[in-house]
Design an enzyme around this catalytic site. Structure first.
Site, PDB file in Angstrom:
ATOM      1  N   SER A  41     -14.103 -14.282   3.214  1.00  0.00           N
ATOM      2  CA  SER A  41     -15.329 -14.569   2.476  1.00  0.00           C
ATOM      3  C   SER A  41     -15.121 -14.709   0.972  1.00  0.00           C
ATOM      4  O   SER A  41     -15.973 -15.264   0.280  1.00  0.00           O
ATOM      5  CB  SER A  41     -16.370 -13.476   2.744  1.00  0.00           C
ATOM      6  OG  SER A  41     -15.849 -12.203   2.407  1.00  0.00           O
ATOM      7  N   ASP A 338     -22.249  -8.789  -5.187  1.00  0.00           N
ATOM      8  CA  ASP A 338     -22.886  -8.070  -4.087  1.00  0.00           C
ATOM      9  C   ASP A 338     -22.018  -6.860  -3.738  1.00  0.00           C
ATOM     10  O   ASP A 338     -21.092  -6.539  -4.472  1.00  0.00           O
ATOM     11  CB  ASP A 338     -23.122  -9.017  -2.895  1.00  0.00           C
ATOM     12  CG  ASP A 338     -21.833  -9.523  -2.255  1.00  0.00           C
ATOM     13  OD1 ASP A 338     -20.753  -8.992  -2.565  1.00  0.00           O
ATOM     14  OD2 ASP A 338     -21.898 -10.456  -1.430  1.00  0.00           O
ATOM     15  N   HIS A 341     -18.236  -8.670  -3.065  1.00  0.00           N
ATOM     16  CA  HIS A 341     -17.624  -9.860  -3.660  1.00  0.00           C
ATOM     17  C   HIS A 341     -17.836  -9.948  -5.169  1.00  0.00           C
ATOM     18  O   HIS A 341     -18.903  -9.595  -5.664  1.00  0.00           O
ATOM     19  CB  HIS A 341     -18.202 -11.128  -3.009  1.00  0.00           C
ATOM     20  CG  HIS A 341     -18.103 -11.123  -1.521  1.00  0.00           C
ATOM     21  ND1 HIS A 341     -19.160 -10.772  -0.699  1.00  0.00           N
ATOM     22  CD2 HIS A 341     -17.062 -11.404  -0.700  1.00  0.00           C
ATOM     23  CE1 HIS A 341     -18.765 -10.845   0.574  1.00  0.00           C
ATOM     24  NE2 HIS A 341     -17.498 -11.230   0.593  1.00  0.00           N
TER      25      HIS A 341
END
Length: 373
Positions: A41, A338, A341
């Site tokens: 991600s 977040d 990340h």
């Protein structure tokens, strides 16, 4: 008269050859041909949008600062660009690497590169099963094999091979999920942890990764940049669930990352020796991110502990970013977007250190030097 004509033709030919040589070299220096991105991600550009998965970022306010989409979510797990996006821009690629699963990942668009990364993906196939669906490294390389055949058709086999070997960079950012969403999961991995020591688990990762990188080499990849695992014990999620203070990190995840990173460095040296013509660049993401977290004020941040977008606990680190999340007023002042990340502001600093930095963070050369190799 014939002699004059011959001289004129010779002069024209000489000018043509000189001009071609100059243009060919200028093209090589001015920009990278293609960026092929593999991983999780941290660099997913939207592949998970096309999966039935619990790991998605195609909801606002993700992408709020992504200019190419007008601030709409694209499936990137940050407020703007990923490190992969920024590196491609800085090295001269005209377009972002298109997500492999996107409908427009076909035809000439693949010549700028393709992004195969997937939120929740890892080196091991079992990694990320908590999310139901994700694309692990083995499948990402299967997908690249399809792209490789498309490029043969577009350029012809000889030019395609040269394009892969000389004009393309293969970046891999993977490994964090193998710890966070596999080995360290409290319920799903308890059987694995009973039967596997940390040494054995890291061995498993390294053995799988050796095979995966060798497969890419066999498909004509030559210029590799491999990111190590960052300080995963310092992310807002880990700090929140372990009820730590602002300047504390969780020991076990960081120790596992450091152990894996040492083995990874040895693996890349081994592969360089065994795979003729290959160049493996080691991106020391662990030390780079730790520098940002430790000295965040020096880089213009006000916090390296609290997520800008999230909910739960003192660091907004439990519930992922979504429409009902609280969001900070100054996104550029947060290292973390977040619970997991980095923000675009952090990604920009990290990317520039990898592009033009010294051997503390990127070795044996930086990415600009790798491009021009």
């Amino acid at each position: 008269m014939a002699m004059k004509c011959s001289r004129s033709v010779s002069l024209i030919l000489l000018l043509f050859v000189s001009n071609w040589y100059y243009c060919a070299n200028a093209a090589n220096k001015d920009g990278l041909g293609a960026s092929f991105i593999f991983g999780d991600s941290l660099v997913d550009a939207g592949n998970n949008n096309y999966l039935s998965t619990l790991s998605k970022a195609n909801i606002p306010p993700n992408g709020i600062d992504f200019k190419a989409s007008g601030g709409n979510p694209t499936g990137r797990y940050t407020n703007g660009r990923t490190i992969g996006d920024i590196v491609g821009e800085e090295l001269g690629i005209p377009n972002y690497a298109v997500p492999y699963l996107a409908p427009n990942a076909s035809g000439k668009s693949v010549l700028s590169g393709v992004n195969y990364a997937s939120g929740g993906g890892g080196i091991l196939n079992a990694t990320g099963r908590i999310f139901v669906n994700r694309i692990g490294m083995d499948v990402q390389i299967d997908y690249f094999n399809v792209t490789r055949k498309q490029i043969d058709k577009l350029l012809g086999p000889t030019k395609a091979k040269d394009y892969m070997m000389r004009k393309s960079i293969f970046s891999v950012t993977v490994g964090a999920n193998d710890f966070l969403n596999n080995y360290l999961l409290p319920v799903l991995s308890i059987g694995a942890r009973v039967s596997q020591t940390p040494d054995a688990f890291v061995d498993d990762m390294i053995n799988h990764f050796r095979n995966q990188l060798t497969r890419l080499y066999q498909l004509d990849a030559r210029k590799f940049v491999i990111g190590n695992v960052g300080p995963i014990g310092c992310i807002p999620y880990q700090k929140t669930i372990n009820q730590l203070k602002q300047d504390q990190c969780v020991d076990l995840p960081n120790k596992l990352a450091v152990q894996y990173n040492g083995r990874l460095k040895d693996l890349l040296a081994e592969l360089k020796d065994n795979l003729p013509g290959s160049t493996f660049v080691y991106a020391n993401v662990y030390d780079l991110v730790m520098e940002l977290i430790t000295n965040y004020g020096k880089y213009g941040f006000t916090t390296a502990s609290r997520a800008c977008c999230g909910n739960g606990g003192q660091f907004a680190g439990i519930i992922p970013c979504g429409p009902t999340s609280s969001m900070c007023s100054d996104r550029s002042a947060h290292v973390f977007w977040d619970p997991y990340h980095p923000s675009e502001a952090a990604n920009l600093i990290l990317a520039k250190k990898l592009i033009d930095g010294d051997t503390r963070y990127i070795s044996p050369m930086n990415l600009r030097q790798l491009r021009d190799l």
